[in-house]
Design a protein around this motif. Structure first.
Motif, PDB file in Angstrom:
ATOM      1  N   ALA A  15       0.827  -1.209   0.000  1.00 60.91           N
ATOM      2  CA  ALA A  15       0.000   0.000   0.000  1.00 60.91           C
ATOM      3  C   ALA A  15       0.861   1.258   0.000  1.00 60.91           C
ATOM      4  N   PHE A  16       1.962   1.227   0.747  1.00 63.77           N
ATOM      5  CA  PHE A  16       2.826   2.412   0.846  1.00 63.77           C
ATOM      6  C   PHE A  16       3.730   2.585  -0.362  1.00 63.77           C
ATOM      7  N   THR A  17       4.104   1.477  -1.025  1.00 60.66           N
ATOM      8  CA  THR A  17       5.072   1.563  -2.119  1.00 60.66           C
ATOM      9  C   THR A  17       4.446   1.480  -3.504  1.00 60.66           C
ATOM     10  N   GLY A  18       3.213   0.944  -3.583  1.00 60.98           N
ATOM     11  CA  GLY A  18       2.536   0.880  -4.873  1.00 60.98           C
ATOM     12  C   GLY A  18       2.539  -0.474  -5.538  1.00 60.98           C
ATOM     13  N   SER A  19       3.163  -1.481  -4.918  1.00 65.55           N
ATOM     14  CA  SER A  19       3.107  -2.847  -5.446  1.00 65.55           C
ATOM     15  C   SER A  19       3.328  -3.824  -4.299  1.00 65.55           C
ATOM     16  N   PRO A  20       2.629  -4.956  -4.305  1.00 62.96           N
ATOM     17  CA  PRO A  20       2.744  -5.917  -3.195  1.00 62.96           C
ATOM     18  C   PRO A  20       4.190  -6.350  -2.956  1.00 62.96           C
ATOM     19  N   LYS A  21       4.547  -6.520  -1.692  1.00 57.82           N
ATOM     20  CA  LYS A  21       5.901  -6.903  -1.308  1.00 57.82           C
ATOM     21  C   LYS A  21       5.949  -8.237  -0.552  1.00 57.82           C
ATOM     22  N   ASN A  22       4.832  -8.632   0.038  1.00 59.58           N
ATOM     23  CA  ASN A  22       4.821  -9.821   0.894  1.00 59.58           C
ATOM     24  C   ASN A  22       4.243 -11.030   0.173  1.00 59.58           C
ATOM     25  N   TRP A  23       4.715 -11.273  -1.050  1.00 61.10           N
ATOM     26  CA  TRP A  23       4.154 -12.335  -1.876  1.00 61.10           C
ATOM     27  C   TRP A  23       4.245 -13.707  -1.212  1.00 61.10           C
ATOM     28  N   ASP A  24       5.392 -14.025  -0.643  1.00 59.86           N
ATOM     29  CA  ASP A  24       5.564 -15.357  -0.063  1.00 59.86           C
ATOM     30  C   ASP A  24       4.602 -15.598   1.089  1.00 59.86           C
ATOM     31  N   ILE A  25       4.386 -14.576   1.903  1.00 58.20           N
ATOM     32  CA  ILE A  25       3.465 -14.732   3.027  1.00 58.20           C
ATOM     33  C   ILE A  25       2.033 -14.840   2.534  1.00 58.20           C
ATOM     34  N   ILE A  26       1.670 -14.019   1.563  1.00 61.35           N
ATOM     35  CA  ILE A  26       0.322 -14.105   1.007  1.00 61.35           C
ATOM     36  C   ILE A  26       0.089 -15.495   0.427  1.00 61.35           C
ATOM     37  N   ARG A  27       1.057 -15.983  -0.329  1.00 66.23           N
ATOM     38  CA  ARG A  27       0.934 -17.329  -0.895  1.00 66.23           C
ATOM     39  C   ARG A  27       0.828 -18.367   0.222  1.00 66.23           C
ATOM     40  N   GLY A  28       1.612 -18.185   1.273  1.00 62.35           N
ATOM     41  CA  GLY A  28       1.562 -19.115   2.396  1.00 62.35           C
ATOM     42  C   GLY A  28       0.207 -19.144   3.074  1.00 62.35           C
ATOM     43  N   ILE A  29      -0.409 -17.966   3.233  1.00 64.02           N
ATOM     44  CA  ILE A  29      -1.741 -17.901   3.844  1.00 64.02           C
ATOM     45  C   ILE A  29      -2.769 -18.585   2.948  1.00 64.02           C
ATOM     46  N   LEU A  30      -2.705 -18.287   1.653  1.00 61.51           N
ATOM     47  CA  LEU A  30      -3.670 -18.871   0.724  1.00 61.51           C
ATOM     48  C   LEU A  30      -3.549 -20.386   0.671  1.00 61.51           C
ATOM     49  N   THR A  31      -2.347 -20.894   0.866  1.00 62.88           N
ATOM     50  CA  THR A  31      -2.122 -22.339   0.872  1.00 62.88           C
ATOM     51  C   THR A  31      -2.548 -22.970   2.193  1.00 62.88           C
ATOM     52  N   ALA A  32      -2.380 -22.221   3.290  1.00 64.14           N
ATOM     53  CA  ALA A  32      -2.574 -22.789   4.621  1.00 64.14           C
ATOM     54  C   ALA A  32      -4.030 -22.868   5.056  1.00 64.14           C
ATOM     55  N   VAL A  33      -4.883 -21.985   4.555  1.00 57.43           N
ATOM     56  CA  VAL A  33      -6.276 -21.961   5.010  1.00 57.43           C
ATOM     57  C   VAL A  33      -7.213 -22.415   3.893  1.00 57.43           C
ATOM     58  N   ARG A  34      -8.371 -22.869   4.315  1.00 62.97           N
ATOM     59  CA  ARG A  34      -9.381 -23.355   3.366  1.00 62.97           C
ATOM     60  C   ARG A  34     -10.488 -22.330   3.139  1.00 62.97           C
ATOM     61  N   ILE A  35     -10.568 -21.334   3.997  1.00 62.91           N
ATOM     62  CA  ILE A  35     -11.624 -20.339   3.877  1.00 62.91           C
ATOM     63  C   ILE A  35     -11.224 -19.271   2.858  1.00 62.91           C
ATOM     64  N   PRO A  36     -12.193 -18.537   2.316  1.00 60.80           N
ATOM     65  CA  PRO A  36     -11.866 -17.480   1.342  1.00 60.80           C
ATOM     66  C   PRO A  36     -11.019 -16.378   1.969  1.00 60.80           C
ATOM     67  N   VAL A  37     -10.138 -15.818   1.158  1.00 54.67           N
ATOM     68  CA  VAL A  37      -9.269 -14.722   1.595  1.00 54.67           C
ATOM     69  C   VAL A  37      -9.377 -13.585   0.590  1.00 54.67           C
ATOM     70  N   GLN A  38      -9.649 -12.370   1.098  1.00 50.56           N
ATOM     71  CA  GLN A  38      -9.589 -11.197   0.225  1.00 50.56           C
ATOM     72  C   GLN A  38      -8.288 -10.460   0.520  1.00 50.56           C
ATOM     73  N   VAL A  39      -7.659  -9.963  -0.533  1.00 46.24           N
ATOM     74  CA  VAL A  39      -6.323  -9.392  -0.415  1.00 46.24           C
ATOM     75  C   VAL A  39      -6.303  -7.968  -0.974  1.00 46.24           C
ATOM     76  N   GLY A  40      -5.661  -7.066  -0.257  1.00 46.10           N
ATOM     77  CA  GLY A  40      -5.496  -5.693  -0.719  1.00 46.10           C
ATOM     78  C   GLY A  40      -4.111  -5.187  -0.397  1.00 46.10           C
ATOM     79  N   GLY A  41      -3.783  -4.021  -0.939  1.00 46.78           N
ATOM     80  CA  GLY A  41      -2.515  -3.379  -0.653  1.00 46.78           C
ATOM     81  C   GLY A  41      -1.604  -3.299  -1.853  1.00 46.78           C
ATOM     82  N   GLY A  42      -1.594  -2.166  -2.537  1.00 44.85           N
ATOM     83  CA  GLY A  42      -0.670  -1.956  -3.639  1.00 44.85           C
ATOM     84  C   GLY A  42      -1.055  -2.638  -4.932  1.00 44.85           C
ATOM     85  N   ILE A  43      -2.329  -2.963  -5.097  1.00 45.81           N
ATOM     86  CA  ILE A  43      -2.773  -3.655  -6.313  1.00 45.81           C
ATOM     87  C   ILE A  43      -3.165  -2.604  -7.340  1.00 45.81           C
TER      88      ILE A  43
END
Length: 248
Positions: A55-83
């Protein structure tokens, strides 16, 4: 009413900011993926993940963590910040995000919102972040010369059906949501509203729940859950209460 725990990412950690200010940051965990699993284990039916660095820089930076969350949980996830471009939208949804939340780009490049809505429909939401009635962008560091109702109406005309509405002055403060502002946006636009900012207790949730008939379908909870002013279990029970019936 859907209760959505927030997992805010900064420098690889799970944090909360007050009023979006980096100098008022609290780190709650070095393992955001474990936090996401915790909320799922406690009954959450959706998560709200924000890449604050993005959000502060204009493009996502935490890709590995986002991918890790999406892999780890079964419930829907909405993602924002620098998109702010279609490639990022494609990548996030391709990774398994259920929904992406566009913010700054709604002001600087509304054509992208049209393209994204045409391609992905309700998998696209727009975040409307309000500061004194004006829209804040670029990680809330810049206030645009457009009021929140104007932007909401424009987004509806472009094909958006759902917005995440945040009152910045309430965010992370535990001072209660800006009910009047949430109601104003809901009544004026007819959009589906996810309310965010300021929730601290059961009374706040029940007040928001009264706005369900106007289209307030969900609330994002952050500081209150992390600080323990209300538990997720308590919040989920309130979210499922029938109109006029309080569950003890």
């Amino acid at each position: 009413m859907l209760i959505i725990p927030a997992v805010d990412l900064r420098a690889g950690k799970c944090v909360r900011l007050v009023e979006g200010r980096l100098d008022r940051e609290t780190v709650y965990s070095d393992d955001p993926v474990a936090v996401a699993r915790l909320w799922e284990d406690q009954g959450a039916r959706m998560l709200h993940v924000v890449d604050l660095d993005g959000a502060f820089t204009g493009s996502p930076k935490n890709w590995d963590i986002i991918r890790g969350i999406l892999t780890a949980v079964r419930i829907p996830v909405q993602v924002g910040g620098g998109i702010r471009d279609m490639d990022v939208i494609d990548k996030l949804l391709g990774m398994g995000a259920a929904r992406v939340v566009l913010g700054t780009v709604a002001i600087i490049n509304p054509g992208l919102v049209v393209e994204a809505c045409n391609r992905y429909g309700e998998a696209i939401a727009v975040g409307i972040d309000a500061r004194n009635g004006k829209v804040a962008i670029e990680g809330w560091g810049v206030t645009a010369e457009k009021n929140t109702l104007e932007l909401a109406a424009e987004m509806k005309n472009l094909g958006v059906v759902r917005v995440v509405f945040t009152d910045i002055w309430r965010d992370g403060t535990l001072q209660g949501p800006n009910l009047a502002a949430v109601e104003e946006v809901a009544r004026a636009t007819g959009l589906k509203i996810i309310a965010s900012g300021g929730v601290s207790c059961a009374a706040d949730l029940r007040a928001l729940k009264k706005l369900e008939p106007l289209g307030v379908e969900a609330v994002i909870m952050g500081k209150s859950l992390y600080a323990g002013t209300i538990t997720l279990r308590e919040a989920l029970i309130i979210g499922q209460e029938e109109a006029g019936v309080q569950v003890c």
